[in-house]
Motif scaffolding. Sequence first.
Motif, PDB file in Angstrom:
ATOM      1  N   GLY A  69      30.961  37.280  46.770  1.00  0.00           N
ATOM      2  CA  GLY A  69      30.211  36.036  46.750  1.00  0.00           C
ATOM      3  C   GLY A  69      30.898  34.985  47.595  1.00  0.00           C
ATOM      4  O   GLY A  69      31.436  35.266  48.660  1.00  0.00           O
ATOM      5  N   GLN A  70      30.938  33.770  47.098  1.00  0.00           N
ATOM      6  CA  GLN A  70      31.585  32.650  47.793  1.00  0.00           C
ATOM      7  C   GLN A  70      32.921  32.306  47.154  1.00  0.00           C
ATOM      8  O   GLN A  70      33.330  31.143  47.127  1.00  0.00           O
ATOM      9  N   ALA A  71      33.607  33.304  46.615  1.00  0.00           N
ATOM     10  CA  ALA A  71      34.854  33.079  45.869  1.00  0.00           C
ATOM     11  C   ALA A  71      35.813  32.171  46.630  1.00  0.00           C
ATOM     12  O   ALA A  71      36.058  32.352  47.816  1.00  0.00           O
ATOM     13  N   LEU A  72      36.338  31.190  45.905  1.00  0.00           N
ATOM     14  CA  LEU A  72      37.302  30.241  46.469  1.00  0.00           C
ATOM     15  C   LEU A  72      38.685  30.381  45.841  1.00  0.00           C
ATOM     16  O   LEU A  72      39.638  29.764  46.311  1.00  0.00           O
ATOM     17  N   TRP A  73      38.799  31.184  44.781  1.00  0.00           N
ATOM     18  CA  TRP A  73      40.069  31.321  44.085  1.00  0.00           C
ATOM     19  C   TRP A  73      40.326  32.771  43.717  1.00  0.00           C
ATOM     20  O   TRP A  73      39.401  33.539  43.490  1.00  0.00           O
ATOM     21  N   PHE A  74      41.599  33.104  43.610  1.00  0.00           N
ATOM     22  CA  PHE A  74      42.015  34.389  43.068  1.00  0.00           C
ATOM     23  C   PHE A  74      43.373  34.194  42.414  1.00  0.00           C
ATOM     24  O   PHE A  74      44.110  33.265  42.745  1.00  0.00           O
ATOM     25  N   PHE A  75      43.682  35.057  41.471  1.00  0.00           N
ATOM     26  CA  PHE A  75      45.019  35.067  40.895  1.00  0.00           C
ATOM     27  C   PHE A  75      45.220  36.375  40.144  1.00  0.00           C
ATOM     28  O   PHE A  75      44.269  37.087  39.842  1.00  0.00           O
ATOM     29  N   ASN A  76      46.475  36.682  39.893  1.00  0.00           N
ATOM     30  CA  ASN A  76      46.844  37.866  39.134  1.00  0.00           C
ATOM     31  C   ASN A  76      47.137  37.411  37.714  1.00  0.00           C
ATOM     32  O   ASN A  76      48.124  36.704  37.485  1.00  0.00           O
TER      33      ASN A  76
END
Length: 146
Positions: free
Chosen positions: A103-110
């Motif tokens: 999608g338009q993902a703006l964040w990620f993290f573990n």
Amino acid sequence: MAYSDRELLARLIQCEAGGEGDNGMRAVASVVMNRVHAPGGEYARVGQQSIRNIIYQQDQFTCLKTSLGGQPYMQNIYNMRPEQIHYDIADWAIAGNRLYNLGQALWFFNPYSETCPPYFPTTVGTFVVRIGDHCFYNPTDAYYST
């Protein structure tokens, strides 16, 4: 040394997702480019269509830190030695490609757990997909008022 945008992105890809396989690295590259091209909110103001501005935005990527908790942190973009795959994925993302399921993902993290929280950060991002060890989040309408 001033790195080119391509070099910065390749180093960030290797540092943030080098052990996550091709799709994990593509996902991180996609998030960076989604931020560069965000139509509103914080990243539109900071990014101004600039990979460099997005990557160097304060406190966004752990891989920009040279110390954590007062201790030297060696896994940062300055110590990376990108390989051809990292440049290839950077080129792929810069050319406008994105993972279809992101999608338009703006964040990620573990999250260092088996499950992804439904929101990140706070309530401006909603969970969209997990790729490898990372959870990815799309912006909500609330994000655009940040």
